[in-house]
Design a protein around this motif. Sequence first.
Motif, PDB file in Angstrom:
ATOM      1  N   ASN A 119      -7.586  12.600   1.199  1.00  0.00           N
ATOM      2  CA  ASN A 119      -6.330  11.871   1.370  1.00  0.00           C
ATOM      3  C   ASN A 119      -6.589  10.367   1.418  1.00  0.00           C
ATOM      4  O   ASN A 119      -7.702   9.921   1.663  1.00  0.00           O
ATOM      5  N   ASP A 120      -5.551   9.591   1.174  1.00  0.00           N
ATOM      6  CA  ASP A 120      -5.599   8.143   1.294  1.00  0.00           C
ATOM      7  C   ASP A 120      -4.983   7.782   2.634  1.00  0.00           C
ATOM      8  O   ASP A 120      -3.778   7.873   2.813  1.00  0.00           O
ATOM      9  N   ASP A 121      -5.812   7.399   3.595  1.00  0.00           N
ATOM     10  CA  ASP A 121      -5.300   7.120   4.940  1.00  0.00           C
ATOM     11  C   ASP A 121      -4.935   5.651   5.148  1.00  0.00           C
ATOM     12  O   ASP A 121      -4.493   5.265   6.224  1.00  0.00           O
ATOM     13  N   ASP A 122      -5.129   4.805   4.121  1.00  0.00           N
ATOM     14  CA  ASP A 122      -4.805   3.377   4.222  1.00  0.00           C
ATOM     15  C   ASP A 122      -5.481   2.728   5.429  1.00  0.00           C
ATOM     16  O   ASP A 122      -4.913   1.866   6.091  1.00  0.00           O
ATOM     17  N   PHE A 123      -6.693   3.193   5.738  1.00  0.00           N
ATOM     18  CA  PHE A 123      -7.472   2.691   6.877  1.00  0.00           C
ATOM     19  C   PHE A 123      -6.767   2.920   8.213  1.00  0.00           C
ATOM     20  O   PHE A 123      -7.085   2.287   9.215  1.00  0.00           O
ATOM     21  N   GLY A 124      -5.788   3.819   8.226  1.00  0.00           N
ATOM     22  CA  GLY A 124      -5.083   4.145   9.467  1.00  0.00           C
ATOM     23  C   GLY A 124      -4.118   3.075   9.940  1.00  0.00           C
ATOM     24  O   GLY A 124      -3.679   3.097  11.086  1.00  0.00           O
ATOM     25  N   VAL A 125      -3.772   2.138   9.052  1.00  0.00           N
ATOM     26  CA  VAL A 125      -2.851   1.059   9.435  1.00  0.00           C
ATOM     27  C   VAL A 125      -1.796   0.851   8.354  1.00  0.00           C
ATOM     28  O   VAL A 125      -1.983   1.218   7.200  1.00  0.00           O
ATOM     29  N   VAL A 126      -0.692   0.254   8.759  1.00  0.00           N
ATOM     30  CA  VAL A 126       0.382  -0.140   7.843  1.00  0.00           C
ATOM     31  C   VAL A 126       0.873  -1.525   8.235  1.00  0.00           C
ATOM     32  O   VAL A 126       0.657  -1.985   9.364  1.00  0.00           O
ATOM     33  N   ASP A 127       1.543  -2.188   7.316  1.00  0.00           N
ATOM     34  CA  ASP A 127       2.142  -3.500   7.591  1.00  0.00           C
ATOM     35  C   ASP A 127       3.248  -3.325   8.624  1.00  0.00           C
ATOM     36  O   ASP A 127       4.108  -2.467   8.482  1.00  0.00           O
ATOM     37  N   ASN A 128       3.237  -4.141   9.648  1.00  0.00           N
ATOM     38  CA  ASN A 128       4.261  -4.013  10.694  1.00  0.00           C
ATOM     39  C   ASN A 128       5.483  -4.884  10.435  1.00  0.00           C
ATOM     40  O   ASN A 128       6.386  -4.957  11.260  1.00  0.00           O
ATOM     41  N   GLY A 129       5.509  -5.576   9.295  1.00  0.00           N
ATOM     42  CA  GLY A 129       6.663  -6.419   8.969  1.00  0.00           C
ATOM     43  C   GLY A 129       6.645  -7.768   9.656  1.00  0.00           C
ATOM     44  O   GLY A 129       7.571  -8.551   9.494  1.00  0.00           O
ATOM     45  N   GLN A 130       5.607  -8.036  10.426  1.00  0.00           N
ATOM     46  CA  GLN A 130       5.505  -9.313  11.142  1.00  0.00           C
ATOM     47  C   GLN A 130       4.188 -10.010  10.805  1.00  0.00           C
ATOM     48  O   GLN A 130       3.564 -10.641  11.652  1.00  0.00           O
ATOM     49  N   ASN A 131       3.762  -9.835   9.544  1.00  0.00           N
ATOM     50  CA  ASN A 131       2.534 -10.460   9.060  1.00  0.00           C
ATOM     51  C   ASN A 131       1.297  -9.948   9.799  1.00  0.00           C
ATOM     52  O   ASN A 131       0.360 -10.697  10.055  1.00  0.00           O
TER      53      ASN A 131
END
Length: 73
Positions: free
Chosen positions: A33-45
């Motif tokens: 799977n692609d876990d995106d390093f376990g993080v996502v953009d929080n919308g606050q830079n």
Amino acid sequence: MVVDLLTQISPIYPHDKPEGVAILSNTLIAVSNDDDFGVVDNGQNSFTTKILPATRKVDKNRIYFIKLSTPLK
């Protein structure tokens, strides 16, 4: 199509996308799977923890070994 990740992984394939597929034999494949390093953009830079909606857990790397019902040719 040789496998449907949404219906053929038990109990559920909770990730939003696969990253890699390897053919191990004519009846066995591996899907990571692609876990995106376990993080996502929080919308606050910045970033926040990536939580999977299906499991409510942090997305982590995982490899699924899937036995095919019909051998590859």
